[in-house]
Scaffold this active site. Structure first.
Site, PDB file in Angstrom:
ATOM      1  N   GLY A 154     -22.502 -27.514  10.901  1.00 36.73           N
ATOM      2  CA  GLY A 154     -22.361 -28.105  10.052  1.00 36.73           C
ATOM      3  C   GLY A 154     -21.648 -27.881   8.936  1.00 36.73           C
ATOM      4  O   GLY A 154     -22.003 -27.874   7.636  1.00 36.73           O
ATOM      5  N   LYS A 165     -12.155 -31.539  -4.673  1.00 30.71           N
ATOM      6  CA  LYS A 165     -12.415 -30.146  -4.878  1.00 30.71           C
ATOM      7  C   LYS A 165     -12.067 -29.533  -6.297  1.00 30.71           C
ATOM      8  O   LYS A 165     -12.259 -29.088  -7.824  1.00 30.71           O
ATOM      9  CB  LYS A 165     -13.139 -29.178  -4.312  1.00 30.71           C
ATOM     10  CG  LYS A 165     -14.067 -29.426  -3.621  1.00 30.71           C
ATOM     11  CD  LYS A 165     -14.566 -28.808  -1.971  1.00 30.71           C
ATOM     12  CE  LYS A 165     -15.644 -28.798  -1.237  1.00 30.71           C
ATOM     13  NZ  LYS A 165     -15.330 -27.755  -0.193  1.00 30.71           N
TER      14      LYS A 165
HETATM   15  N1  HSE Z   1     -17.014 -30.348   4.671  1.00 31.14           N
HETATM   16  C1  HSE Z   1     -16.593 -29.288   3.951  1.00 31.14           C
HETATM   17  C2  HSE Z   1     -16.126 -27.914   3.837  1.00 31.14           C
HETATM   18  C3  HSE Z   1     -18.250 -28.811   3.026  1.00 31.14           C
HETATM   19  O1  HSE Z   1     -15.378 -27.573   5.451  1.00 31.14           O
HETATM   20  O2  HSE Z   1     -15.784 -26.998   2.923  1.00 31.14           O
HETATM   21  C4  HSE Z   1     -18.491 -28.263   1.845  1.00 31.14           C
HETATM   22  O3  HSE Z   1     -17.893 -28.904   1.175  1.00 31.14           O
END
Ligand code: HSE
Length: 400
Positions: free
Chosen positions: A182, A200
């Site tokens: 997940g 981010k």
């Molecule tokens: N897909 C993102 C990661 C999830 O792997 O960091 C968290 O933002």
């Protein structure tokens, strides 16, 4: 009692429900009032789920209910999350989100709408999963002029790179594991091509300077070209390879980029492995500080969303300050940024490479048919010109 709705009952949404249920006592105490999940919006039904009776399919049922004061948007993506969020904020409902795509694209607008309607748009979970990083930037480091942020901001790629390094594992196989756990996005291209980390760092950079850093302007390179052979060289040099997201303000210039870098053992991010993320923040008074924790996954991310719910519950009818103006920051291109580069060329090009790059430090490793070296410090522009003249196999930037 404060009524809460969750939009999207996927990995993070179901985590939000689980966190609120499991830590009920703690959360209610800290919120100052009991929280109750009144609705869960999803297109699907969840027969047998303990919350199946809360599941609704029409968002209007939530938006038109004056009892709902806080909404957790854990749908991801821009559509329909943008529309639902805007409508919620316009009706005075606070929204807590893990949706970095939406925050990076419309953050300043949604914050402003929230404030005009005496509610809040909070997004702790949008960066670094469970790590508190938005709150420290907004509330804790307020005495600082923050001039640099460097982070490992994507759990999936860090998990992949860590496994490639430790186990020599193949890219596809590890990506599948990250998806099963997940961590990965629905479309993992966003992770492996660096787009997720780019959004981010755009969010963090915007909070760093109080203006809008557009994610579209950030130079972004993912990890798809990193191979097991690169790790053989990295080991030989006492280094590892990490996908770094950086932004820096220097002499009136603002740089931001996402790319794989080689970092050495004494770098603070060297030991950040697996799904963990870390963010190094440099302030002009404090110097360096670092924030570390699980950067992806159901419960860590949900915990961050719920921390925002608690904050909203404590501030019903009041605005929590967040300095992120809509004015766009002009980023300086990376062409003039200087650093060393690790370079691989075919064995036949050894002389030519030395002639073109002049001063090189040869890297000895157990790889046949290749010549590898580290360049002197040079600008990206200079490097690209030389690399093109020689015809290289690959290059990785060196941090520090
Ligand atoms: N897909 C993102 C990661 C999830 O792997 O960091 C968290 O933002």
């Amino acid at each position: 009692m404060i009524q809460v709705a969750v939009l999207g009952y996927g990995t993070v949404g179901s985590g939000v429900v689980e966190v609120i249920e499991k830590n009920k006592e703690e959360i209610n105490k800290k919120s100052g009032e009991e929280l109750n999940i009144k609705y869960i919006l999803d297109l699907r039904d969840f027969p047998g789920d303990p919350y199946e009776d809360k599941v609704v399919h029409d968002v209007n049922q939530i938006l038109d209910d004056p009892e709902v004061k806080i909404i957790c948007e854990t749908m991801g993506g821009l559509k329909p999350a943008y529309d639902f969020t805007k409508r919620a904020l316009l009706s005075g409902k606070s929204v807590c989100t893990s949706n970095k795509e939406l925050v990076a694209a419309h953050g300043p607008e949604l914050i402003q709408i929230a404030h005009e309607n005496k509610c809040n748009y909070l997004f702790e979970a949008s960066v670094g999963g469970g790590i508190p990083i938005i709150r420290p930037l907004n509330y804790s480091l307020t005495a600082e002029k923050i001039d640099a942020i460097t982070g490992i901001l994507n759990g999936t790629t860090n998990y992949i790179l860590s496994k490639m390094e430790k186990e020599g594992a193949g890219f596809e196989e590890v990506l599948k594991e990250a998806q099963e756990k997940g961590y990965a996005e629905r479309n993992p291209e966003a992770d492996v091509e660096g787009y997720d980390a780019c959004r981010k760092i755009a969010i963090l950079s915007s909070l760093m300077c109080g203006k809008n850093v557009k994610y579209e302007d950030i130079y972004t390179e993912g990890i798809t070209k990193i191979t097991a052979t690169d790790f053989i060289y990295a080991h030989a040099m006492g280094k590892t390879i990490k996908l770094l997201a950086q932004s820096k303000e220097e002499d009136g210039n603002f740089y931001a980029m996402v790319a794989p870098f080689m970092i050495s053992r004494d770098h603070p991010l060297y030991m950040v492995n697996d799904v963990f993320n870390a963010v190094c923040v440099h302030g002009n008074m404090l110097g360096d500080s670092m924030y570390y924790g699980r950067g992806a996954g159901k419960l860590p991310t949900a915990s961050a969303v719920v921390s925002d719910v608690v904050d909203c519950a404590r501030h019903i009818g009041k605005v929590i300050m967040c300095f992120w103006d809509a004015e766009d920051v002009k980023l300086t291109g990376i062409d003039e940024a200087s650093r060393r580069f690790f370079v691989r060329v075919s064995a036949e090009k050894e002389r030519e490479a030395i002639a073109v790059f002049e001063s090189v430090r040869v890297v000895e490793a157990d790889v046949s048919g290749e010549f590898a070296f580290v360049t002197d410090v040079m600008t990206e522009k200079e490097f690209n010109k030389k690399a093109e003249a020689v015809g290289i196999i690959s290059r990785i930037r060196i941090e520090g």
